[in-house]
Design a protein around this motif. Structure first.
Motif, PDB file in Angstrom:
ATOM      1  N   LYS A   3       0.834  -1.203   0.000  1.00 48.57           N
ATOM      2  CA  LYS A   3       0.000   0.000   0.000  1.00 48.57           C
ATOM      3  C   LYS A   3       0.864   1.247   0.000  1.00 48.57           C
ATOM      4  CE  LYS A   3      -3.893  -2.175   0.297  1.00 48.57           C
ATOM      5  NZ  LYS A   3      -4.589  -2.455  -0.915  1.00 48.57           N
ATOM      6  N   LYS A   4       0.297   2.309  -0.517  1.00 47.43           N
ATOM      7  CA  LYS A   4       0.953   3.610  -0.580  1.00 47.43           C
ATOM      8  C   LYS A   4       0.037   4.597   0.149  1.00 47.43           C
ATOM      9  CE  LYS A   4       2.802   6.612  -4.204  1.00 47.43           C
ATOM     10  NZ  LYS A   4       2.907   6.781  -5.661  1.00 47.43           N
ATOM     11  N   ILE A   5       0.509   5.140   1.278  1.00 46.51           N
ATOM     12  CA  ILE A   5      -0.318   5.989   2.137  1.00 46.51           C
ATOM     13  C   ILE A   5       0.338   7.356   2.297  1.00 46.51           C
ATOM     14  CG2 ILE A   5      -1.300   6.232   4.455  1.00 46.51           C
ATOM     15  CD1 ILE A   5      -1.214   3.137   4.611  1.00 46.51           C
ATOM     16  N   LEU A   6      -0.498   8.388   2.258  1.00 43.90           N
ATOM     17  CA  LEU A   6      -0.022   9.751   2.456  1.00 43.90           C
ATOM     18  C   LEU A   6      -0.618  10.311   3.740  1.00 43.90           C
ATOM     19  CD1 LEU A   6       1.560  12.196   1.312  1.00 43.90           C
ATOM     20  CD2 LEU A   6      -0.606  12.927   0.259  1.00 43.90           C
ATOM     21  N   TRP A   7       0.239  10.731   4.651  1.00 46.64           N
ATOM     22  CA  TRP A   7      -0.172  11.419   5.886  1.00 46.64           C
ATOM     23  C   TRP A   7       0.021  12.913   5.630  1.00 46.64           C
ATOM     24  CZ3 TRP A   7      -2.075  10.335  10.766  1.00 46.64           C
ATOM     25  CH2 TRP A   7      -1.964  11.339  11.719  1.00 46.64           C
ATOM     26  N   ILE A   8      -1.055  13.677   5.751  1.00 51.67           N
ATOM     27  CA  ILE A   8      -0.983  15.116   5.538  1.00 51.67           C
ATOM     28  C   ILE A   8      -1.085  15.823   6.876  1.00 51.67           C
ATOM     29  CG2 ILE A   8      -2.074  17.131   4.465  1.00 51.67           C
ATOM     30  CD1 ILE A   8      -3.228  15.157   2.351  1.00 51.67           C
ATOM     31  N   ASN A   9      -0.025  16.515   7.240  1.00 50.35           N
ATOM     32  CA  ASN A   9      -0.038  17.354   8.432  1.00 50.35           C
ATOM     33  C   ASN A   9      -0.599  18.705   7.970  1.00 50.35           C
ATOM     34  OD1 ASN A   9       0.422  18.519  10.892  1.00 50.35           O
ATOM     35  ND2 ASN A   9       2.630  18.654  10.664  1.00 50.35           N
ATOM     36  N   PRO A  10      -1.846  19.050   8.355  1.00 50.08           N
ATOM     37  CA  PRO A  10      -2.531  20.182   7.735  1.00 50.08           C
ATOM     38  C   PRO A  10      -2.178  21.552   8.308  1.00 50.08           C
ATOM     39  CG  PRO A  10      -3.998  19.160   9.281  1.00 50.08           C
ATOM     40  CD  PRO A  10      -2.718  18.347   9.290  1.00 50.08           C
ATOM     41  N   VAL A  11      -0.930  21.755   8.621  1.00 52.81           N
ATOM     42  CA  VAL A  11      -0.476  23.055   9.095  1.00 52.81           C
ATOM     43  C   VAL A  11       0.761  23.469   8.299  1.00 52.81           C
ATOM     44  CG1 VAL A  11      -1.444  22.883  11.424  1.00 52.81           C
ATOM     45  CG2 VAL A  11       0.829  21.974  10.969  1.00 52.81           C
ATOM     46  N   ALA A  12       1.055  24.756   8.316  1.00 57.47           N
ATOM     47  CA  ALA A  12       2.129  25.293   7.487  1.00 57.47           C
ATOM     48  C   ALA A  12       3.477  25.264   8.203  1.00 57.47           C
ATOM     49  CB  ALA A  12       1.775  26.708   7.047  1.00 57.47           C
ATOM     50  N   GLU A  25       7.217   4.399  10.413  1.00 57.84           N
ATOM     51  CA  GLU A  25       8.146   3.351   9.983  1.00 57.84           C
ATOM     52  C   GLU A  25       8.197   2.210  10.998  1.00 57.84           C
ATOM     53  OE1 GLU A  25       9.832   2.897   7.096  1.00 57.84           O
ATOM     54  OE2 GLU A  25       8.760   4.648   6.334  1.00 57.84           O
ATOM     55  N   LYS A  26       8.008   2.518  12.258  1.00 59.23           N
ATOM     56  CA  LYS A  26       8.049   1.500  13.313  1.00 59.23           C
ATOM     57  C   LYS A  26       6.843   0.561  13.278  1.00 59.23           C
ATOM     58  CE  LYS A  26      10.371   4.505  16.666  1.00 59.23           C
ATOM     59  NZ  LYS A  26      10.169   5.184  17.981  1.00 59.23           N
ATOM     60  N   VAL A  27       5.696   1.028  12.798  1.00 58.09           N
ATOM     61  CA  VAL A  27       4.466   0.236  12.917  1.00 58.09           C
ATOM     62  C   VAL A  27       3.854  -0.208  11.595  1.00 58.09           C
ATOM     63  CG1 VAL A  27       3.884   1.241  15.151  1.00 58.09           C
ATOM     64  CG2 VAL A  27       3.010   2.307  13.070  1.00 58.09           C
ATOM     65  N   LYS A  28       4.326   0.312  10.498  1.00 58.94           N
ATOM     66  CA  LYS A  28       3.721  -0.039   9.214  1.00 58.94           C
ATOM     67  C   LYS A  28       4.131  -1.448   8.776  1.00 58.94           C
ATOM     68  CE  LYS A  28       7.259   1.573   6.044  1.00 58.94           C
ATOM     69  NZ  LYS A  28       7.502   0.263   5.458  1.00 58.94           N
ATOM     70  N   GLN A  29       3.383  -2.008   7.868  1.00 56.03           N
ATOM     71  CA  GLN A  29       3.731  -3.288   7.265  1.00 56.03           C
ATOM     72  C   GLN A  29       4.976  -3.093   6.402  1.00 56.03           C
ATOM     73  OE1 GLN A  29       2.109  -6.267   7.767  1.00 56.03           O
ATOM     74  NE2 GLN A  29       0.925  -5.150   9.288  1.00 56.03           N
ATOM     75  N   PRO A  30       5.820  -4.113   6.272  1.00 53.99           N
ATOM     76  CA  PRO A  30       7.065  -3.964   5.499  1.00 53.99           C
ATOM     77  C   PRO A  30       6.849  -3.507   4.055  1.00 53.99           C
ATOM     78  CG  PRO A  30       7.103  -6.004   6.748  1.00 53.99           C
ATOM     79  CD  PRO A  30       5.719  -5.429   6.899  1.00 53.99           C
TER      80      PRO A  30
END
Length: 131
Positions: A3-12, A25-30
């Motif tokens: 899977k390809k996931i994007l985390w958006i931190n919605p602040v500038a 990186e510690k918790v995602k699937q390999p």
């Protein structure tokens, strides 16, 4: 294929991007790829404590969501418990999953409390129950 996931931190500010990336990186699937982005500096507020700030960041969030779908991300997460622009983001996507923390917690709570074995109770990691 992962899977390809994007985390958006919605602040500038990108001040927290590296920290989030390390934790994911510690918790995602390999075979899962997680990218972390924030709004460009000076394009908006550095927090979302006011409703008007949420409105200010919506156009940029929607651009990021649409671009992520075009780049074939499987999911995007708007990383704020206010869930800014969540409904609008879902309206403009066709295949990509879009979610945010508050909604995710609500859905998890709903699932846990509707379980037949524990209709009104959940257990913490210490084994204590709470309602």
């Amino acid at each position: 294929m992962g899977k390809k996931i994007l985390w958006i931190n919605p602040v500038a500010t990108n001040l927290f991007d590296e920290t989030f990336k390390k934790e994911f990186e510690k918790v995602k699937q390999p075979d899962t790829m997680v990218d972390v982005v924030s709004l460009p500096p000076a394009s908006g507020p550095t927090h979302l404590e006011y409703n008007c700030y949420e409105v200010m960041i919506m156009p940029e969030i929607l651009r990021m969501i649409k671009k992520a779908e075009e780049e074939e991300y499987d999911a995007a997460i708007i990383g704020c418990f206010y869930d800014p622009a969540l409904r609008a983001a879902r309206e403009i996507t066709e295949k990509m999953v879009v979610t945010a923390p508050a909604e995710s917690i609500y859905m998890q709570h709903k699932e846990l409390t509707s379980h037949p074995a524990h209709p009104k109770r959940c257990s913490t990691s210490s084994g204590r129950s709470w309602m």
